[in-house]
Design a protein around this motif. Structure first.
Motif, mmCIF file in Angstrom:
data_model
loop_
_atom_site.group_PDB
_atom_site.id
_atom_site.type_symbol
_atom_site.label_atom_id
_atom_site.label_comp_id
_atom_site.label_asym_id
_atom_site.label_seq_id
_atom_site.Cartn_x
_atom_site.Cartn_y
_atom_site.Cartn_z
ATOM 1 N N GLY A 191 0.607 -1.005 -0.010
ATOM 2 C CA GLY A 191 0.025 0.142 -0.039
ATOM 3 C C GLY A 191 0.799 1.193 -0.017
ATOM 4 O O GLY A 191 0.510 2.275 -0.756
ATOM 5 N N VAL A 192 1.775 1.295 0.725
ATOM 6 C CA VAL A 192 2.703 2.554 0.934
ATOM 7 C C VAL A 192 3.389 2.515 -0.488
ATOM 8 O O VAL A 192 3.595 3.625 -1.013
ATOM 9 N N ALA A 193 3.861 1.337 -1.231
ATOM 10 C CA ALA A 193 4.402 1.688 -2.523
ATOM 11 C C ALA A 193 3.514 2.224 -3.593
ATOM 12 O O ALA A 193 3.887 2.953 -4.309
ATOM 13 N N GLY A 194 2.377 1.758 -3.436
ATOM 14 C CA GLY A 194 1.346 2.515 -4.380
ATOM 15 C C GLY A 194 1.283 3.952 -3.987
ATOM 16 O O GLY A 194 1.220 4.925 -4.866
ATOM 17 N N LEU A 195 1.217 4.284 -2.515
ATOM 18 C CA LEU A 195 1.156 5.738 -2.425
ATOM 19 C C LEU A 195 2.196 6.418 -2.835
ATOM 20 O O LEU A 195 2.107 7.717 -3.416
ATOM 21 N N LEU A 196 3.543 6.009 -2.770
ATOM 22 C CA LEU A 196 4.694 6.578 -3.363
ATOM 23 C C LEU A 196 4.599 6.969 -4.709
ATOM 24 O O LEU A 196 5.034 7.864 -5.302
ATOM 25 N N LEU A 197 4.294 5.804 -5.658
ATOM 26 C CA LEU A 197 4.153 5.994 -6.947
ATOM 27 C C LEU A 197 3.159 6.942 -7.335
ATOM 28 O O LEU A 197 3.309 7.972 -8.360
ATOM 29 N N TRP A 198 2.040 6.910 -6.599
ATOM 30 C CA TRP A 198 1.083 7.880 -6.938
ATOM 31 C C TRP A 198 1.251 9.296 -6.726
ATOM 32 O O TRP A 198 1.350 10.275 -7.396
ATOM 33 N N ALA A 199 1.873 9.467 -5.397
ATOM 34 C CA ALA A 199 2.273 10.911 -4.902
ATOM 35 C C ALA A 199 3.437 11.698 -5.921
ATOM 36 O O ALA A 199 3.330 12.551 -6.272
ATOM 37 N N ASP A 200 4.385 10.464 -6.338
ATOM 38 C CA ASP A 200 5.568 11.057 -7.145
ATOM 39 C C ASP A 200 5.025 11.374 -8.598
ATOM 40 O O ASP A 200 5.366 12.715 -9.107
ATOM 41 N N ARG A 201 3.969 10.611 -9.122
ATOM 42 C CA ARG A 201 3.491 11.167 -10.482
ATOM 43 C C ARG A 201 2.484 12.436 -10.487
ATOM 44 O O ARG A 201 2.806 13.201 -10.908
ATOM 45 N N ARG A 202 1.686 12.365 -9.202
ATOM 46 C CA ARG A 202 0.775 13.479 -9.076
ATOM 47 C C ARG A 202 1.666 14.680 -8.738
ATOM 48 O O ARG A 202 1.011 15.839 -9.124
ATOM 49 N N PHE A 203 2.428 14.906 -7.776
ATOM 50 C CA PHE A 203 3.106 16.023 -7.319
ATOM 51 C C PHE A 203 4.614 16.245 -7.731
ATOM 52 O O PHE A 203 5.158 17.395 -7.564
ATOM 53 N N ARG A 204 5.169 15.219 -8.721
ATOM 54 C CA ARG A 204 6.506 15.517 -9.181
ATOM 55 C C ARG A 204 7.339 15.929 -7.841
ATOM 56 O O ARG A 204 8.294 16.858 -8.011
ATOM 57 N N LEU A 205 7.385 14.930 -7.063
ATOM 58 C CA LEU A 205 8.472 15.303 -5.970
ATOM 59 C C LEU A 205 9.940 15.000 -6.483
ATOM 60 O O LEU A 205 10.172 13.880 -7.249
ATOM 61 N N GLY A 206 10.704 15.686 -5.736
ATOM 62 C CA GLY A 206 12.070 15.627 -5.857
ATOM 63 C C GLY A 206 12.891 15.752 -4.639
ATOM 64 O O GLY A 206 12.462 16.159 -3.444
ATOM 65 N N TYR A 207 14.243 15.503 -4.633
ATOM 66 C CA TYR A 207 15.263 16.131 -3.519
ATOM 67 C C TYR A 207 15.107 15.215 -2.507
ATOM 68 O O TYR A 207 14.983 15.826 -1.148
ATOM 69 N N GLY A 208 14.803 14.094 -2.482
ATOM 70 C CA GLY A 208 14.364 13.093 -1.318
ATOM 71 C C GLY A 208 13.188 13.015 -0.829
ATOM 72 O O GLY A 208 13.134 12.536 0.073
ATOM 73 N N ARG A 209 12.012 13.740 -1.331
ATOM 74 C CA ARG A 209 10.964 13.735 -0.657
ATOM 75 C C ARG A 209 10.279 12.387 -0.936
ATOM 76 O O ARG A 209 9.304 11.983 0.015
ATOM 77 N N VAL A 210 10.262 11.611 -1.993
ATOM 78 C CA VAL A 210 9.589 10.340 -2.291
ATOM 79 C C VAL A 210 10.278 9.388 -1.169
ATOM 80 O O VAL A 210 9.619 8.561 -0.406
ATOM 81 N N PHE A 211 11.671 9.470 -1.091
ATOM 82 C CA PHE A 211 12.358 8.704 0.126
ATOM 83 C C PHE A 211 11.798 9.087 1.365
ATOM 84 O O PHE A 211 11.674 8.106 2.248
ATOM 85 N N ALA A 212 11.681 10.393 1.609
ATOM 86 C CA ALA A 212 11.087 10.643 3.005
ATOM 87 C C ALA A 212 9.641 9.989 3.247
ATOM 88 O O ALA A 212 9.382 9.635 4.274
ATOM 89 N N LEU A 213 8.989 10.143 2.259
ATOM 90 C CA LEU A 213 7.604 9.495 2.340
ATOM 91 C C LEU A 213 7.549 7.931 2.636
ATOM 92 O O LEU A 213 7.021 7.463 3.449
ATOM 93 N N TYR A 214 8.728 7.406 2.008
ATOM 94 C CA TYR A 214 8.857 6.049 2.351
ATOM 95 C C TYR A 214 9.296 5.549 3.612
ATOM 96 O O TYR A 214 8.516 4.612 4.344
ATOM 97 N N ILE A 215 9.935 6.549 4.267
ATOM 98 C CA ILE A 215 10.545 6.327 5.563
ATOM 99 C C ILE A 215 9.257 6.450 6.494
ATOM 100 O O ILE A 215 9.110 5.576 7.407
ATOM 101 N N MET A 216 8.553 7.603 6.259
ATOM 102 C CA MET A 216 7.278 7.787 7.111
ATOM 103 C C MET A 216 6.169 6.709 6.992
ATOM 104 O O MET A 216 5.905 6.442 8.130
ATOM 105 N N GLY A 217 5.902 6.509 5.884
ATOM 106 C CA GLY A 217 5.041 5.342 5.428
ATOM 107 C C GLY A 217 5.410 3.901 6.150
ATOM 108 O O GLY A 217 4.406 3.433 6.853
ATOM 109 N N TYR A 218 6.535 3.538 6.087
ATOM 110 C CA TYR A 218 6.873 2.114 6.493
ATOM 111 C C TYR A 218 6.889 2.225 8.206
ATOM 112 O O TYR A 218 6.536 1.240 8.621
ATOM 113 N N THR A 219 7.616 3.168 8.730
ATOM 114 C CA THR A 219 7.744 3.297 10.128
ATOM 115 C C THR A 219 6.096 3.553 10.605
ATOM 116 O O THR A 219 6.061 3.009 11.944
#
Length: 293
Positions: A191-219
């Protein structure tokens, strides 16, 4: 048929002649393959060069395995050291026991070294591989199913996990079905993986923000799933919470800080994933000399 319980595998090791084939190891390997494959597709789509993810993985994967094992052995040292224990078993990675916190931390060190060699942005690389990493974690959790380990409290829910008597935690021998925490974490991670893929496509995240979302989602998921577990690993709570729960809280706050810092200092997405000329590209100086000639 209505699901009454989830059976555990009869075995987690098969022998091909003298060679043991372990399900736990296969799950880890499959996870790495998927992470590299998806990371490669995302990296190239982001402007990176084909093959760079594999080159960086040559550094990140061994570092991650060492870090994961170190974290496990340090936090669960009673399993390997002390009276009646066999310290050499601390090296038996194939029997299970990899701490994700150490794996990600030391794996990140290896990835940083690889990124420096490839002259690519470390945080951008993290954004590209983050969805693949958490999918790899989802796949790797099935190794716990084969090993009948790290399950949760007893339950009578229809999806309770059957645990053989020899694998039951001391004090819970009278119970037969337990919360399948490996399955909970697998579903949560996907589910977190799906969130990351959606958020990255929707908001064009950069500079580590996708990785930061991964950290928050997993923990966020690991915190409540860890609370269900009954294994004696890290059995001494700290202020009523297991060590891994506290670790989840601290790492979540780190991820949140990284996301907020990145959004403030570097809004938008990088124009390039590179920090310097690539091996087969002329440097700026050589380019200038050529034009002058």
């Amino acid at each position: 048929m209505i699901l009454a319980s989830i059976p555990s595998p009869d075995q987690g090791v098969w022998h091909l002649g003298p060679l043991p084939i372990r399900a736990y190891a296969l799950c880890i390997i499959l996870g790495v393959v998927v992470a590299v494959w998806l990371g490669e597709k995302r990296w190239v789509a982001r402007g990176g060069r084909p093959g760079q993810v594999s080159d960086i993985a040559v550094w990140a994967v061994p570092f991650g395995l060492v870090g994961g094992r170190l974290y496990h052995v340090i936090t669960d040292y009673k399993l390997y050291f002390g009276e009646g224990r066999d310290p050499i078993r601390a090296l038996y990675v194939w029997q299970g026991g990899l701490g994700i916190w150490g794996a990600v931390a030391l794996g990140a060190v290896g990835a940083y070294i690889g990124c420096r060699q490839q002259k690519v942005r470390f945080l951008t690389f993290g954004d590209a591989i983050a969805p693949g990493i958490i999918i790899a974690q989802a796949i790797g959790r099935w190794g716990n199913w084969f090993n009948q380990e790290l399950y949760g409290r007893p339950t009578t829910l229809p999806w309770g996990l059957e645990i053989d008597p020899e694998h039951r935690v001391a004090g819970y021998e009278q119970y037969t079905t337990f919360h399948p925490t490996y399955l909970y974490e697998c579903v949560w991670n996907l589910g977190v993986a799906g969130l990351l893929l959606w958020a990255d496509r929707r908001f064009r995240l950069g500079y580590g923000r996708v990785f930061a979302l991964y950290i928050m989602g997993y923990t966020a998921g690991r915190g409540w799933i860890e609370y269900l577990r009954i294994d004696t690993v890290q059995e001494n709570d700290v202020f009523g919470l297991r060590l891994n729960v506290w670790t989840s809280i601290v790492v979540f706050l780190f991820g949140l800080g990284l996301f907020l810092w990145s959004a403030r200092v570097h809004p938008g997405r990088e124009e390039t994933v590179f920090t310097g000329p690539q091996p087969d590209e002329p440097s700026a100086q050589k380019s200038g000399d050529s034009e002058a000639g």
